[in-house]
Design an enzyme around this catalytic site. Structure first.
Site, PDB file in Angstrom:
ATOM      1  N   GLU A 235     -12.454 -26.103 -47.152  1.00  0.00           N
ATOM      2  CA  GLU A 235     -11.779 -27.284 -47.537  1.00  0.00           C
ATOM      3  C   GLU A 235     -12.316 -28.443 -47.064  1.00  0.00           C
ATOM      4  OE1 GLU A 235      -7.592 -26.292 -47.375  1.00  0.00           O
ATOM      5  OE2 GLU A 235      -7.760 -25.298 -49.546  1.00  0.00           O
TER       6      GLU A 235
ATOM      7  N   GLU B 253      -9.816 -19.442 -53.438  1.00  0.00           N
ATOM      8  CA  GLU B 253      -8.341 -19.342 -53.098  1.00  0.00           C
ATOM      9  C   GLU B 253      -7.672 -19.778 -54.232  1.00  0.00           C
ATOM     10  OE1 GLU B 253      -6.996 -21.455 -49.458  1.00  0.00           O
ATOM     11  OE2 GLU B 253      -8.850 -21.162 -48.426  1.00  0.00           O
TER      12      GLU B 253
HETATM   13  C1  BG6 Z   1      -5.854 -23.508 -47.941  1.00  0.00           C
HETATM   14  C2  BG6 Z   1      -6.258 -23.244 -47.005  1.00  0.00           C
HETATM   15  O1  BG6 Z   1      -5.286 -24.897 -47.864  1.00  0.00           O
HETATM   16  O2  BG6 Z   1      -4.463 -23.036 -48.431  1.00  0.00           O
HETATM   17  C3  BG6 Z   1      -5.662 -21.910 -46.047  1.00  0.00           C
HETATM   18  O3  BG6 Z   1      -7.729 -22.961 -46.838  1.00  0.00           O
HETATM   19  C4  BG6 Z   1      -4.145 -22.046 -46.271  1.00  0.00           C
HETATM   20  O4  BG6 Z   1      -6.164 -21.695 -44.740  1.00  0.00           O
HETATM   21  C5  BG6 Z   1      -3.780 -21.869 -47.913  1.00  0.00           C
HETATM   22  O5  BG6 Z   1      -3.329 -20.936 -45.806  1.00  0.00           O
HETATM   23  C6  BG6 Z   1      -2.408 -21.881 -48.185  1.00  0.00           C
HETATM   24  O6  BG6 Z   1      -1.537 -22.899 -47.563  1.00  0.00           O
HETATM   25  P1  BG6 Z   1      -0.588 -22.492 -46.710  1.00  0.00           P
HETATM   26  O7  BG6 Z   1      -0.195 -23.555 -46.011  1.00  0.00           O
HETATM   27  O8  BG6 Z   1       0.287 -22.251 -47.582  1.00  0.00           O
HETATM   28  O9  BG6 Z   1      -0.934 -21.461 -45.786  1.00  0.00           O
END
Ligand code: BG6
Length: 471
Positions: A174, A367
């Protein structure tokens, strides 16, 4: 829609994680400290002086010792790929040494051995919010040009060691999130409210050059490897059809799109240069930097997708959504997760089409997922979680991926976030769970660390075995 033949036969189904959120063993195996060791509460509070016992990431889910058991569970679901990150500070504990830490390299050899055992293709993030702390404290992270050389050395070590076994590489997780989280994303020690625009954009430039140098290193040392950039995708809709709102949404969206534009086209777009001029930012860019960016562009574009945002030019309506960590106005047509993240499956189809139309590069969704509070229950004598809400979320998003593939978009694969429960990045909670596999650990650090299959485990196994036909 019937998806029976929509997903390509070689579609890479899998799951995604990051070292600092799963491994634990924060001071074992010769590992140095990373910024995560001073961020016990994620981005919700300022960094601490040094490591503190309330930091769940010190143990995380103990993947460092349980990786074989976990990868076996991924194999049971039928994973074709597993996204994990290499912790930079396991390989270069301080970040600026000349020789790597063999114990760190050996750990990732063992992880890759385990993947190979099941025919799981590793997908490796080289830097996932884990800058070595020494680089943050001594150099102010990516603000300092010296980091380019340290990162290139690190990249060369990784390609030399793992390049014949790992085909898919992501340079920075990201990368655009540095705009909002300079410490977590860019290892920048200067507090956000004291960071000058010039330093912020110079840090971005330095990361972009480092990303190009990593691609160059891959071409030389691992010719079969494919290198991708990784951006936080945030489709941005005008709040109303007012042309001023349309322009406002385009302007906001371009702050994110610029990162893909530069990685794919190899140069700064005109709108980005204008925005730097408008902000009075003058960057130090060498001719060599320009040549590197131009020559070493990416093979594919990967991205995370959790939510869309809206934007408006009308200041009186600019109410930033509770969960909009990258800014943006709430969209009144959407529901949100318990953390205020607005749920928009169609947005995934929108972004896939937009990126494909814009860049004509294969796209990898690395993701996506729903963070939720799960309840462990007993069914037929087995502990499990009845996470139908997660199944619905993922199913709805995957149906839209199928639509995008039908639209002609080239999608390489899908690795939902936190395929096994892990520590959240933004809030450092374990109770914000994403996994198909429940990990018995609580926000206060109690728990056995035992693993249990949730209902979504069987659902995802069926999706993979039917290559998406069961959606
Ligand atoms: C993304 C990141 O922003 O979202 C991850 O690459 C992160 O590292 C994921 O865990 C989900 O966000 P969060 O804050 O719910 O863990």
């Amino acid at each position: 829609m019937t998806n029976s033949s929509i997903f390509p036969a070689d579609f890479l189904w899998g799951g995604a994680t990051a070292a600092n959120q799963i491994e634990g063993a924060y001071n074992e195996g010769g590992k140095g400290l990373s910024i995560q060791d001073v961020m016990p509460k994620g981005i919700t509070t300022p960094r601490t002086e040094g490591p503190t016992d309330d930091n769940l990431k010190q143990v995380a889910i103990d993947f460092y010792h349980r990786y074989a058991e976990d990868i076996a569970l991924f194999a049971e679901m039928g994973f074709k790929t597993f996204r994990f990150s290499i912790a930079w500070s396991r390989i270069f504990p301080l970040g600026d040494e000349t020789e790597p830490n063999e114990e760190g390299l050996a750990f990732y050899d063992r992880v890759i051995d385990e993947c190979e055992k099941y025919g799981i293709e590793p997908l490796v993030t080289m830097s996932h919010y884990e800058t070595p702390l020494h680089l943050t404290e001594t150099y102010d992270g990516w603000v300092n040009r010296d980091l380019i050389g340290f990162y290139e050395r690190y990249a060369r070590v990784l390609f030399a060691r793992f390049g014949s076994r790992v085909k898919y590489w992501l340079t920075f997780n990201e990368i655009n999130s540095v705009l909002h989280a300079p410490l977590m994303s860019g290892g920048i020690n200067t507090p956000k409210d004291q960071l000058s625009k010039t330093d912020l954009y110079q840090a971005i430039h330095n990361e972009l050059v480092a990303s190009a140098l990593a691609t160059k290193a891959a071409r030389e040392l691992a010719p079969n490897a494919q290198v991708g950039c990784m951006v936080l995708a945030m489709p941005t809709y005008p709040l109303t059809p007012d042309p001023d709102d349309v322009m406002a949404s385009l302007t906001t969206e371009r702050t994110n799109l610029a990162f893909g534009d530069i990685h794919v086209r190899g140069e700064y777009p005109g709108y980005y240069l204008r925005s730097l001029r408008d902000q009075g930012v003058e960057l130090a860019i060498t001719d060599e930097d320009r040549a590197l960016l131009k020559e070493y562009t990416v093979d594919f574009v990967s991205f995370s997708y959790y939510m869309s945002i809206a934007e408006t030019a009308d200041e009186s309506k600019r109410v930033i959504g509770e969960g909009n960590i990258m800014g943006g106005v709430s969209n009144p047509t959407l529901q949100a997760s318990e953390w205020g993240w607005q749920i928009d499956p169609v947005g995934l189809r929108v972004v896939l089409n937009q990126f494909w139309d814009r860049w004509q590069k294969p796209l990898f969704i690395v993701e996506n997922g729903l963070g939720a509070k799960d309840k462990l229950v007993e069914v037929d004598g087995q502990k499990t979680v009845l996470d139908d809400y997660r199944i619905t979320y993922l199913n709805d998003h995957l149906v839209q991926v199928g639509e995008a593939i039908d639209d002609g978009v080239e999608v390489m694969g899908y690795t939902p976030w936190g395929c096994i429960d892990l520590v959240s990045a933004s809030t450092a909670q374990l109770s914000k769970r994403y996994g198909f596999i429940y990990v018995d650990r609580n926000d206060d650090g109690t728990g056995t660390l035992d693993r249990y299959k949730k209902k979504s485990f069987g659902w995802y196994a069926e999706v993979i075995s039917s290559n998406g036909a069961s959606l």
